[in-house]
Scaffold this motif. Structure first.
Motif, PDB file in Angstrom:
ATOM      1  N   THR A   1       0.843  -1.301   0.024  1.00 21.72           N
ATOM      2  CA  THR A   1       0.081   0.038   0.039  1.00 21.72           C
ATOM      3  C   THR A   1       0.706   1.176   0.144  1.00 21.72           C
ATOM      4  OG1 THR A   1      -0.144   0.189   2.430  1.00 21.72           O
ATOM      5  CG2 THR A   1      -1.605  -1.341   1.216  1.00 21.72           C
ATOM      6  N   GLY A   2       2.122   1.081   0.289  1.00 26.83           N
ATOM      7  CA  GLY A   2       3.021   2.449   0.444  1.00 26.83           C
ATOM      8  C   GLY A   2       2.566   3.252   1.709  1.00 26.83           C
ATOM      9  N   ARG A   3       1.671   2.729   2.739  1.00 25.51           N
ATOM     10  CA  ARG A   3       1.625   3.507   3.967  1.00 25.51           C
ATOM     11  C   ARG A   3       2.681   3.512   4.791  1.00 25.51           C
ATOM     12  NH1 ARG A   3      -3.792   1.903   2.944  1.00 25.51           N
ATOM     13  NH2 ARG A   3      -3.616  -0.008   4.327  1.00 25.51           N
TER      14      ARG A   3
ATOM     15  N   LYS B   1       4.355  -4.429  -5.031  1.00 25.96           N
ATOM     16  CA  LYS B   1       3.040  -5.160  -5.323  1.00 25.96           C
ATOM     17  C   LYS B   1       2.113  -4.389  -6.144  1.00 25.96           C
ATOM     18  CE  LYS B   1       2.043  -8.620  -2.503  1.00 25.96           C
ATOM     19  NZ  LYS B   1       1.302  -9.540  -1.594  1.00 25.96           N
ATOM     20  N   ARG B   2       1.487  -4.739  -7.346  1.00 28.64           N
ATOM     21  CA  ARG B   2       0.495  -4.162  -8.119  1.00 28.64           C
ATOM     22  C   ARG B   2      -0.912  -4.418  -7.335  1.00 28.64           C
ATOM     23  NH1 ARG B   2       3.387  -5.884 -12.401  1.00 28.64           N
ATOM     24  NH2 ARG B   2       1.970  -7.788 -12.674  1.00 28.64           N
ATOM     25  N   THR B   3      -1.408  -3.568  -6.495  1.00 35.23           N
ATOM     26  CA  THR B   3      -2.730  -3.780  -5.753  1.00 35.23           C
ATOM     27  C   THR B   3      -3.574  -2.494  -5.757  1.00 35.23           C
ATOM     28  OG1 THR B   3      -3.559  -3.882  -3.409  1.00 35.23           O
ATOM     29  CG2 THR B   3      -1.126  -3.071  -3.651  1.00 35.23           C
ATOM     30  N   CYS B   4      -4.985  -2.796  -5.581  1.00 38.58           N
ATOM     31  CA  CYS B   4      -5.889  -1.699  -5.740  1.00 38.58           C
ATOM     32  C   CYS B   4      -5.804  -1.003  -4.471  1.00 38.58           C
ATOM     33  CB  CYS B   4      -7.199  -2.195  -5.887  1.00 38.58           C
ATOM     34  SG  CYS B   4      -7.670  -3.456  -4.630  1.00 38.58           S
ATOM     35  N   GLN B   5      -5.260  -1.381  -3.367  1.00 36.35           N
ATOM     36  CA  GLN B   5      -5.008  -0.730  -2.372  1.00 36.35           C
ATOM     37  C   GLN B   5      -4.138   0.548  -1.985  1.00 36.35           C
ATOM     38  OE1 GLN B   5      -4.350  -4.145   0.183  1.00 36.35           O
ATOM     39  NE2 GLN B   5      -6.042  -3.794   1.239  1.00 36.35           N
ATOM     40  N   SER B   6      -3.181   0.390  -3.131  1.00 33.22           N
ATOM     41  CA  SER B   6      -2.082   1.572  -3.228  1.00 33.22           C
ATOM     42  C   SER B   6      -2.433   2.789  -3.559  1.00 33.22           C
ATOM     43  CB  SER B   6      -0.980   0.990  -4.160  1.00 33.22           C
ATOM     44  OG  SER B   6      -0.110   1.933  -4.462  1.00 33.22           O
ATOM     45  N   PRO B   7      -2.042   3.742  -2.751  1.00 28.33           N
ATOM     46  CA  PRO B   7      -2.339   5.266  -3.075  1.00 28.33           C
ATOM     47  C   PRO B   7      -1.562   5.707  -4.261  1.00 28.33           C
ATOM     48  CG  PRO B   7      -1.285   5.120  -1.312  1.00 28.33           C
ATOM     49  CD  PRO B   7      -1.372   3.563  -1.460  1.00 28.33           C
TER      50      PRO B   7
END
Length: 215
Positions: free
Chosen positions: A135-137, A162-168
């Motif tokens: 996520t990068g958080r 990681k390619r994830t829909c949670q990433s901002p």
């Protein structure tokens, strides 16, 4: 914009029987996703890119524990080789920060920094070395702490993104591999402390998550 070696969503990895896998993990792994030799080759190139950008001033290499320790050690070996064999060299010092943000295969939502000593970063070129960014958080929280210490420059290298829909949308400065949203272990990436002692990055079987799950 940093680009890593792209591993596409449809890529399933390699038959694990073609590689040396510790016996105690053979039944827990689906496939070998990124072989150890490929990790080392990509890490060598990352070291060269980093030295081209940061090699004019002392570097503090900050390892994010525990998952980053293998990547950190191998990356520094390649940087040391460049220091020894290149026309110019710079002193490298090391520091460590431990971050906990996971339980089982899910982020806890809480980010805790354990035993970090960041006061030495003032005025320095800081290279943050991370194993995986999802996520990068977590990285944003760490960078906020580092920037409070007023370093001269901060760059982030992550072995995996990681390619994830949670990433901002956060992206590090250097990326080893861009991977699909699969749960991977090995090369010091763990599942509840297991699988750090596996050389390759592998895909974990679903039933292995139950086997090693923390209650």
């Amino acid at each position: 914009m940093a680009h890593g070696l792209q591993i596409r969503d449809e890529q399933s990895g390699y038959n694990k029987n073609l590689f040396c896998i510790p016996k105690h993990y053979e039944e827990d792994l689906e496939r070998v996703f990124i072989p150890h030799g490929l990790i080392l080759d990509r890490t060598e190139r990352l070291a060269r890119d980093i030295m081209q950008d940061m090699g004019s001033h002392d570097i503090v290499a900050l390892c994010v524990l525990k998952g980053g320790y293998k990547f950190f050690a191998d990356l520094l070996d390649h940087i040391k080789a460049l220091n020894q064999n290149g026309d110019k060299s710079v002193p490298i010092t090391v520091d460590f920060v431990r971050i906990k943000s996971y339980c089982n295969d899910s982020p806890t939502g809480k980010i805790s920094f354990v035993g970090e000593e960041l006061s030495t970063l003032n005025g320095k070129n800081v290279l943050v070395v991370e194993d995986i960014i999802e996520t990068g958080r977590t990285m944003k929280a760490l960078l906020s702490k580092i920037k409070d210490k007023k370093p001269r420059m901060v760059k982030v290298v992550s072995l995996l993104v990681k390619r994830t829909c949670q990433s901002p949308g956060y992206r590090p400065d250097y990326i080893g591999f861009e991977i699909p949203d699969k749960f991977v272990v090995g090369y010091a990436l763990d599942y509840n402390e297991y699988f750090r002692d596996l050389n390759h990055i592998c895909i974990l079987k679903e039933n292995a998550k139950e086997k090693y799950r923390m209650s």
